[in-house]
Write a protein that holds these residues in place. Structure first.
Motif, PDB file in Angstrom:
ATOM      1  N   TYR A   1      20.316 -44.139  25.846  1.00  0.00           N
ATOM      2  CA  TYR A   1      19.622 -45.020  26.781  1.00  0.00           C
ATOM      3  C   TYR A   1      18.125 -44.691  26.737  1.00  0.00           C
ATOM      4  N   ALA A   2      17.321 -45.580  27.308  1.00  0.00           N
ATOM      5  CA  ALA A   2      15.868 -45.399  27.313  1.00  0.00           C
ATOM      6  C   ALA A   2      15.403 -45.160  28.743  1.00  0.00           C
ATOM      7  N   GLU A   3      14.540 -44.187  28.909  1.00  0.00           N
ATOM      8  CA  GLU A   3      14.059 -43.846  30.241  1.00  0.00           C
ATOM      9  C   GLU A   3      12.578 -43.526  30.214  1.00  0.00           C
ATOM     10  N   THR A   4      11.979 -43.539  31.397  1.00  0.00           N
ATOM     11  CA  THR A   4      10.575 -43.197  31.569  1.00  0.00           C
ATOM     12  C   THR A   4      10.486 -41.860  32.288  1.00  0.00           C
ATOM     13  N   THR A   5       9.754 -40.920  31.713  1.00  0.00           N
ATOM     14  CA  THR A   5       9.642 -39.582  32.282  1.00  0.00           C
ATOM     15  C   THR A   5       8.636 -39.582  33.432  1.00  0.00           C
TER      16      THR A   5
ATOM     17  N   ALA B   1      27.354 -42.376  35.497  1.00  0.00           N
ATOM     18  CA  ALA B   1      28.612 -41.721  35.822  1.00  0.00           C
ATOM     19  C   ALA B   1      29.633 -42.189  34.801  1.00  0.00           C
ATOM     20  N   VAL B   2      30.693 -41.419  34.617  1.00  0.00           N
ATOM     21  CA  VAL B   2      31.742 -41.768  33.662  1.00  0.00           C
ATOM     22  C   VAL B   2      33.092 -41.682  34.361  1.00  0.00           C
ATOM     23  N   LEU B   3      33.813 -42.800  34.327  1.00  0.00           N
ATOM     24  CA  LEU B   3      35.151 -42.879  34.906  1.00  0.00           C
ATOM     25  C   LEU B   3      36.177 -42.821  33.784  1.00  0.00           C
ATOM     26  N   ASP B   4      37.091 -41.846  33.866  1.00  0.00           N
ATOM     27  CA  ASP B   4      38.174 -41.735  32.894  1.00  0.00           C
ATOM     28  C   ASP B   4      39.342 -42.593  33.388  1.00  0.00           C
ATOM     29  N   VAL B   5      39.665 -43.636  32.617  1.00  0.00           N
ATOM     30  CA  VAL B   5      40.695 -44.580  33.047  1.00  0.00           C
ATOM     31  C   VAL B   5      42.080 -43.947  33.050  1.00  0.00           C
ATOM     32  N   VAL B   6      42.318 -42.980  32.179  1.00  0.00           N
ATOM     33  CA  VAL B   6      43.633 -42.357  32.057  1.00  0.00           C
ATOM     34  C   VAL B   6      43.890 -41.352  33.177  1.00  0.00           C
ATOM     35  N   THR B   7      42.921 -40.476  33.420  1.00  0.00           N
ATOM     36  CA  THR B   7      43.116 -39.416  34.416  1.00  0.00           C
ATOM     37  C   THR B   7      42.573 -39.772  35.796  1.00  0.00           C
ATOM     38  N   GLY B   8      41.662 -40.748  35.851  1.00  0.00           N
ATOM     39  CA  GLY B   8      41.041 -41.098  37.114  1.00  0.00           C
ATOM     40  C   GLY B   8      39.881 -40.210  37.499  1.00  0.00           C
ATOM     41  N   SER B   9      39.546 -39.233  36.660  1.00  0.00           N
ATOM     42  CA  SER B   9      38.428 -38.331  36.962  1.00  0.00           C
ATOM     43  C   SER B   9      37.104 -39.076  36.845  1.00  0.00           C
ATOM     44  N   ASP B  10      36.115 -38.590  37.593  1.00  0.00           N
ATOM     45  CA  ASP B  10      34.804 -39.240  37.620  1.00  0.00           C
ATOM     46  C   ASP B  10      33.723 -38.165  37.544  1.00  0.00           C
ATOM     47  N   ARG B  11      32.800 -38.332  36.601  1.00  0.00           N
ATOM     48  CA  ARG B  11      31.721 -37.360  36.412  1.00  0.00           C
ATOM     49  C   ARG B  11      30.376 -38.041  36.628  1.00  0.00           C
ATOM     50  N   ARG B  12      29.530 -37.464  37.467  1.00  0.00           N
ATOM     51  CA  ARG B  12      28.203 -38.021  37.718  1.00  0.00           C
ATOM     52  C   ARG B  12      27.144 -37.159  37.055  1.00  0.00           C
ATOM     53  N   TYR B  13      26.055 -37.812  36.636  1.00  0.00           N
ATOM     54  CA  TYR B  13      24.976 -37.118  35.930  1.00  0.00           C
ATOM     55  C   TYR B  13      23.642 -37.382  36.618  1.00  0.00           C
ATOM     56  N   GLY B  14      22.622 -36.693  36.155  1.00  0.00           N
ATOM     57  CA  GLY B  14      21.315 -36.742  36.792  1.00  0.00           C
ATOM     58  C   GLY B  14      20.670 -38.107  36.742  1.00  0.00           C
ATOM     59  N   ALA B  15      19.704 -38.304  37.629  1.00  0.00           N
ATOM     60  CA  ALA B  15      19.021 -39.589  37.760  1.00  0.00           C
ATOM     61  C   ALA B  15      18.011 -39.801  36.642  1.00  0.00           C
ATOM     62  N   PHE B  16      17.713 -41.075  36.392  1.00  0.00           N
ATOM     63  CA  PHE B  16      16.699 -41.429  35.391  1.00  0.00           C
ATOM     64  C   PHE B  16      16.027 -42.727  35.794  1.00  0.00           C
ATOM     65  N   ILE B  17      14.848 -42.969  35.234  1.00  0.00           N
ATOM     66  CA  ILE B  17      14.126 -44.215  35.465  1.00  0.00           C
ATOM     67  C   ILE B  17      14.214 -45.051  34.198  1.00  0.00           C
ATOM     68  N   PRO B  18      14.921 -46.184  34.203  1.00  0.00           N
ATOM     69  CA  PRO B  18      15.023 -47.002  32.990  1.00  0.00           C
ATOM     70  C   PRO B  18      13.674 -47.577  32.578  1.00  0.00           C
ATOM     71  N   THR B  19      13.492 -47.727  31.265  1.00  0.00           N
ATOM     72  CA  THR B  19      12.345 -48.470  30.773  1.00  0.00           C
ATOM     73  C   THR B  19      12.526 -49.948  31.101  1.00  0.00           C
ATOM     74  N   GLU B  20      11.495 -50.744  30.866  1.00  0.00           N
ATOM     75  CA  GLU B  20      11.588 -52.176  31.150  1.00  0.00           C
ATOM     76  C   GLU B  20      12.699 -52.836  30.337  1.00  0.00           C
ATOM     77  N   ALA B  21      12.807 -52.473  29.059  1.00  0.00           N
ATOM     78  CA  ALA B  21      13.867 -53.051  28.227  1.00  0.00           C
ATOM     79  C   ALA B  21      15.244 -52.595  28.705  1.00  0.00           C
ATOM     80  N   MET B  22      15.347 -51.345  29.144  1.00  0.00           N
ATOM     81  CA  MET B  22      16.625 -50.852  29.661  1.00  0.00           C
ATOM     82  C   MET B  22      16.988 -51.573  30.962  1.00  0.00           C
ATOM     83  N   PHE B  23      15.988 -51.880  31.795  1.00  0.00           N
ATOM     84  CA  PHE B  23      16.218 -52.703  32.977  1.00  0.00           C
ATOM     85  C   PHE B  23      16.901 -54.008  32.585  1.00  0.00           C
ATOM     86  N   TYR B  24      16.350 -54.644  31.561  1.00  0.00           N
ATOM     87  CA  TYR B  24      16.846 -55.954  31.113  1.00  0.00           C
ATOM     88  C   TYR B  24      18.305 -55.841  30.685  1.00  0.00           C
TER      89      TYR B  24
END
Length: 426
Positions: free
Chosen positions: A389-393, A342-365
């Motif tokens: 970012y890195a993800e597992t399909t 998700a992305v929070l805009d500090v200036v406007t306060g708007s918040d955008r959410r995006y689709g789910a993903f499974i992080p790779t092991e290194a991305m977990f770390y």
């Protein structure tokens, strides 16, 4: 560093199920700024110049007994990367530096029976020296039976020196690269002077629960957690040259925090509540995420946005019970579909959410230790628009993905097969 949040890592890996949005191949990927360095699924190091999609392999010799890890950019375009090699009964860690990020690196360090944990470049060149930059590398050392920080000076004739020992060990560079703020053994907060190779100050403070401290990216202010008078919670504290400021009082759990690149704001969470942003001049909360349970967050280079990660699951849909050894004894969950940006805009306060993903092991770390990695490894593009970012399909393929955060319903592009990717500073 490797011992904290082990239970959290088990929890997150156990909860993640196949995601609902599938990354799309980017046959017509738009021209993007900077370079991305990544570790391929063959465990070799690659860089991509995104303006023309030019991919360059920096290594070709990875194997089952030789694995490359964690590309780490400096602000002047150098790229460090790390090899773990098996030599009979010995485990060897090697450090390489590519001066331009597009040509194979030169060896600058080798250590026996050491394991790489983390690395961070000084933000500035060595004092009074041209073409010189310091690299701090956190290693698990069998000889020391501890974590050590090896300071490597990348110059015409590279040098190295062990400068600190402790477990856990977190550190933050001063903006001019002359000092480091150390948090060691969960109880020591110290200022280290690079020029004299000495600790010049030990702060007489009882520390609270936190991992990585933060030296302001623009001045001499130090950010960390102190133990509240109740003896149980943590106060978020800033110490400057003339004053001490308590930003937030009585945070439960382990506090995580980060300076904005311009030094005007501090974002924080305790991983249970929301993500909040405080103006350090006024002490006022200027933005907050609509949800809670923040796993990790990262400032955009322009200090306007925060990309953050949560579990892609309805609130209160899972719980964890710990046994007497601190391990996860039971997990209950419903409708969990992975992690989500998700992305929070500090200036406007708007918040955008995006689709789910499974992080790779290194991305977990990276997510587990994000408050340390956020100071040294960029997931944002230099123009503050894209995330890498890195993800597992769902078919168990590790890929490097790019998400355009300027679009409310963006679906990520697949850049390459890989286990971790990092954006350059420019």
């Amino acid at each position: 560093m490797i011992r904290i949040y082990r239970a959290f890592l088990v929890l997150l890996s156990g909860l993640l199920l196949p995601f609902s949005l599938v990354a799309q191949d980017a046959n017509n990927l738009p021209a993007l700024p900077g370079h991305i360095a990544y570790i391929g699924t063959d465990q070799n190091v690659y860089t991509v110049r995104l303006a023309d999609d030019q991919m360059t392999p920096l290594t070709t010799d990875a194997s089952s007994s030789r694995v490359y890890r964690w590309p780490t950019w400096s602000t002047d375009g150098r790229l460090a990367y790390f090899a773990t090699a098996q030599n009979g009964p010995q485990l060897i860690t090697e450090v390489y530096v590519s001066r331009d990020g597009t040509t194979p690196g030169q060896s600058v360090y080798g250590g026996e029976n050491e394991v790489f944990n983390y690395a961070s470049w000084s933000p500035q060149n060595c004092p009074e020296r041209e073409n010189c930059r310091d690299l701090a590398v956190l290693l698990s050392s069998a000889e020391a039976d501890n974590l050590i920080v090896e300071l490597i000076r990348d110059q015409q004739a590279p040098t190295n020196e062990t400068i600190g020992v402790g477990t856990p060990f977190y550190f933050s560079w001063s903006p001019d690269g002359s000092h480091m703020l150390w948090h060691r053994n969960n109880q020591q907060l110290e200022v280290y002077d690079v020029a004299t190779n000495a600790i010049t100050e030990t702060l007489p403070i009882i520390l609270g629960a936190f991992q990585a401290p933060g030296w302001s990216p623009v001045d001499d202010r130090l950010l960390f957690g102190t133990l509240n008078a109740d003896g149980e919670t943590t106060d978020l504290t800033i110490i400057g040259s003339t004053e001490r400021q308590t930003l937030v009082s009585r945070l439960s759990g382990i506090a995580a925090f980060s300076w904005s690149p311009n030094g005007n704001y501090v974002a924080y969470t305790n991983r249970e509540g929301p993500l909040l942003v405080i103006d350090t001049a006024t002490g006022q909360v200027i933005a907050r995420s609509p949800g809670s349970g923040i796993l990790a967050f990262f400032w955009s280079p322009d200090s306007r946005q925060l990309a953050y990660v949560t579990l892609a699951t309805p609130p209160s849909s899972f719980n964890v019970r710990m046994n007497s050894t601190g391990k996860v004894a039971a997990i209950n969950y419903q409708d969990t579909t992975g992690a989500a940006w998700a992305v929070l805009d500090v200036v406007t306060g708007s918040d955008r959410r995006y689709g789910a993903f499974i992080p790779t092991e290194a991305m977990f770390y990276l997510l587990v230790y994000f408050d340390q990695f956020a100071q040294s490894h960029r997931v944002w593009s230099p123009d503050s628009r894209y995330l890498v970012y890195a993800e597992t399909t769902p078919d168990d393929k590790a890929i490097i993905s790019i998400l355009d955060t300027s679009l409310p319903n963006s679906v990520p592009f697949s850049l390459a097969d890989g286990v971790i990717g990092v954006w350059s500073f420019d």
